[in-house]
Motif scaffolding. Structure first.
Motif, PDB file in Angstrom:
ATOM      1  N   UNK A 107       0.861  -1.055  -0.084  1.00  0.00           N
ATOM      2  CA  UNK A 107      -0.124   0.024  -0.143  1.00  0.00           C
ATOM      3  C   UNK A 107       0.748   1.232   0.133  1.00  0.00           C
ATOM      4  N   UNK A 108       2.007   1.188   0.252  1.00  0.00           N
ATOM      5  CA  UNK A 108       3.096   2.413   0.298  1.00  0.00           C
ATOM      6  C   UNK A 108       4.456   2.026  -0.053  1.00  0.00           C
ATOM      7  N   UNK A 109       5.293   3.068  -0.354  1.00  0.00           N
ATOM      8  CA  UNK A 109       6.689   2.887  -0.774  1.00  0.00           C
ATOM      9  C   UNK A 109       7.371   2.300   0.499  1.00  0.00           C
ATOM     10  N   UNK A 110       6.982   2.714   1.631  1.00  0.00           N
ATOM     11  CA  UNK A 110       7.429   2.448   3.050  1.00  0.00           C
ATOM     12  C   UNK A 110       7.157   0.970   3.238  1.00  0.00           C
ATOM     13  N   UNK A 111       6.143   0.428   3.292  1.00  0.00           N
ATOM     14  CA  UNK A 111       5.600  -1.129   3.329  1.00  0.00           C
ATOM     15  C   UNK A 111       6.638  -1.891   2.112  1.00  0.00           C
ATOM     16  N   UNK A 112       6.711  -1.492   1.097  1.00  0.00           N
ATOM     17  CA  UNK A 112       7.496  -2.209  -0.060  1.00  0.00           C
ATOM     18  C   UNK A 112       8.683  -2.191   0.263  1.00  0.00           C
ATOM     19  N   UNK A 113       9.563  -1.090   0.868  1.00  0.00           N
ATOM     20  CA  UNK A 113      10.775  -1.134   1.489  1.00  0.00           C
ATOM     21  C   UNK A 113      11.225  -2.218   2.500  1.00  0.00           C
ATOM     22  N   UNK A 114      10.189  -1.842   3.547  1.00  0.00           N
ATOM     23  CA  UNK A 114      10.384  -2.854   4.889  1.00  0.00           C
ATOM     24  C   UNK A 114      10.312  -4.277   4.346  1.00  0.00           C
ATOM     25  N   UNK A 115       9.079  -4.756   3.649  1.00  0.00           N
ATOM     26  CA  UNK A 115       8.900  -6.095   3.319  1.00  0.00           C
ATOM     27  C   UNK A 115       9.945  -6.526   2.175  1.00  0.00           C
ATOM     28  N   UNK A 116      10.043  -6.119   1.205  1.00  0.00           N
ATOM     29  CA  UNK A 116      10.818  -6.355   0.139  1.00  0.00           C
ATOM     30  C   UNK A 116      12.423  -6.301   0.178  1.00  0.00           C
ATOM     31  N   UNK A 117      12.865  -5.202   0.692  1.00  0.00           N
ATOM     32  CA  UNK A 117      14.088  -4.755   0.634  1.00  0.00           C
ATOM     33  C   UNK A 117      14.940  -4.808   2.161  1.00  0.00           C
ATOM     34  N   UNK A 118      13.975  -5.111   3.262  1.00  0.00           N
ATOM     35  CA  UNK A 118      14.398  -5.151   4.612  1.00  0.00           C
ATOM     36  C   UNK A 118      15.145  -3.780   4.944  1.00  0.00           C
ATOM     37  N   UNK A 119      14.985  -2.763   4.233  1.00  0.00           N
ATOM     38  CA  UNK A 119      15.515  -1.479   4.773  1.00  0.00           C
ATOM     39  C   UNK A 119      14.241  -0.248   4.863  1.00  0.00           C
ATOM     40  N   UNK A 120      14.783   0.701   5.616  1.00  0.00           N
ATOM     41  CA  UNK A 120      13.806   1.885   5.744  1.00  0.00           C
ATOM     42  C   UNK A 120      13.293   2.461   4.622  1.00  0.00           C
ATOM     43  N   UNK A 121      12.492   3.217   4.283  1.00  0.00           N
ATOM     44  CA  UNK A 121      11.902   4.122   3.445  1.00  0.00           C
ATOM     45  C   UNK A 121      12.961   5.116   3.102  1.00  0.00           C
ATOM     46  N   UNK A 122      13.728   5.786   4.292  1.00  0.00           N
ATOM     47  CA  UNK A 122      14.703   6.752   4.218  1.00  0.00           C
ATOM     48  C   UNK A 122      15.973   6.099   3.484  1.00  0.00           C
ATOM     49  N   UNK A 123      16.388   5.028   3.875  1.00  0.00           N
ATOM     50  CA  UNK A 123      17.511   4.283   3.128  1.00  0.00           C
ATOM     51  C   UNK A 123      17.417   4.188   1.863  1.00  0.00           C
ATOM     52  N   UNK A 124      16.017   3.608   1.612  1.00  0.00           N
ATOM     53  CA  UNK A 124      15.858   3.409   0.039  1.00  0.00           C
ATOM     54  C   UNK A 124      16.069   4.751  -0.854  1.00  0.00           C
ATOM     55  N   UNK A 125      15.401   5.776  -0.280  1.00  0.00           N
ATOM     56  CA  UNK A 125      15.291   7.129  -0.895  1.00  0.00           C
ATOM     57  C   UNK A 125      16.892   7.484  -1.080  1.00  0.00           C
ATOM     58  N   UNK A 126      17.499   7.382   0.093  1.00  0.00           N
ATOM     59  CA  UNK A 126      18.950   7.694   0.160  1.00  0.00           C
ATOM     60  C   UNK A 126      19.753   6.973  -1.030  1.00  0.00           C
ATOM     61  N   UNK A 127      19.523   5.741  -1.263  1.00  0.00           N
ATOM     62  CA  UNK A 127      19.926   4.882  -2.511  1.00  0.00           C
ATOM     63  C   UNK A 127      19.487   5.283  -3.725  1.00  0.00           C
ATOM     64  N   UNK A 128      18.524   5.649  -4.138  1.00  0.00           N
ATOM     65  CA  UNK A 128      17.896   6.250  -5.314  1.00  0.00           C
ATOM     66  C   UNK A 128      18.589   7.437  -5.370  1.00  0.00           C
ATOM     67  N   UNK A 129      18.790   8.388  -4.543  1.00  0.00           N
ATOM     68  CA  UNK A 129      19.449   9.674  -4.548  1.00  0.00           C
ATOM     69  C   UNK A 129      20.925   9.281  -5.037  1.00  0.00           C
ATOM     70  N   UNK A 130      21.594   8.509  -4.690  1.00  0.00           N
ATOM     71  CA  UNK A 130      22.941   8.280  -5.024  1.00  0.00           C
ATOM     72  C   UNK A 130      22.930   7.632  -6.269  1.00  0.00           C
ATOM     73  N   UNK A 131      22.155   6.849  -6.687  1.00  0.00           N
ATOM     74  CA  UNK A 131      22.000   6.237  -7.988  1.00  0.00           C
ATOM     75  C   UNK A 131      21.660   7.337  -9.196  1.00  0.00           C
ATOM     76  N   UNK A 132      20.834   8.224  -8.866  1.00  0.00           N
ATOM     77  CA  UNK A 132      20.620   9.243  -9.918  1.00  0.00           C
ATOM     78  C   UNK A 132      21.979  10.333 -10.045  1.00  0.00           C
ATOM     79  N   UNK A 133      22.580  10.519  -8.725  1.00  0.00           N
ATOM     80  CA  UNK A 133      23.867  11.374  -8.722  1.00  0.00           C
ATOM     81  C   UNK A 133      24.911  10.459  -9.820  1.00  0.00           C
TER      82      UNK A 133
END
Length: 69
Positions: A26-52
């Protein structure tokens, strides 16, 4: 006010902006926790690094004809 990592939906994300919905989350936060075992904030940081990294790669491979100013 400081920008938070991954704040808001980025331009150009298109359909990928809600790719977690068809996976039953139902949310990005739920996906990150269940599928990636990381927080929403950590996933967003990783996406920012990838874009950079993609932006740096694009600038480096643009060639010497491209203005750097």
């Amino acid at each position: 006010m400081a920008r938070q990592a991954g704040q808001g939906i980025k331009p150009g994300w298109g359909a990928a902006a809600r790719a977690w919905l068809p996976l039953g989350h139902g949310s990005w936060e739920s996906y990150c926790a269940a599928e990636l075992d990381i927080s929403r904030a950590q996933a967003c940081r990783l996406l920012d690094v990838a874009r950079s990294l993609a932006a740096i790669h694009g600038a480096v491979t643009a060639g010497i004809e491209t203005s750097r100013t």
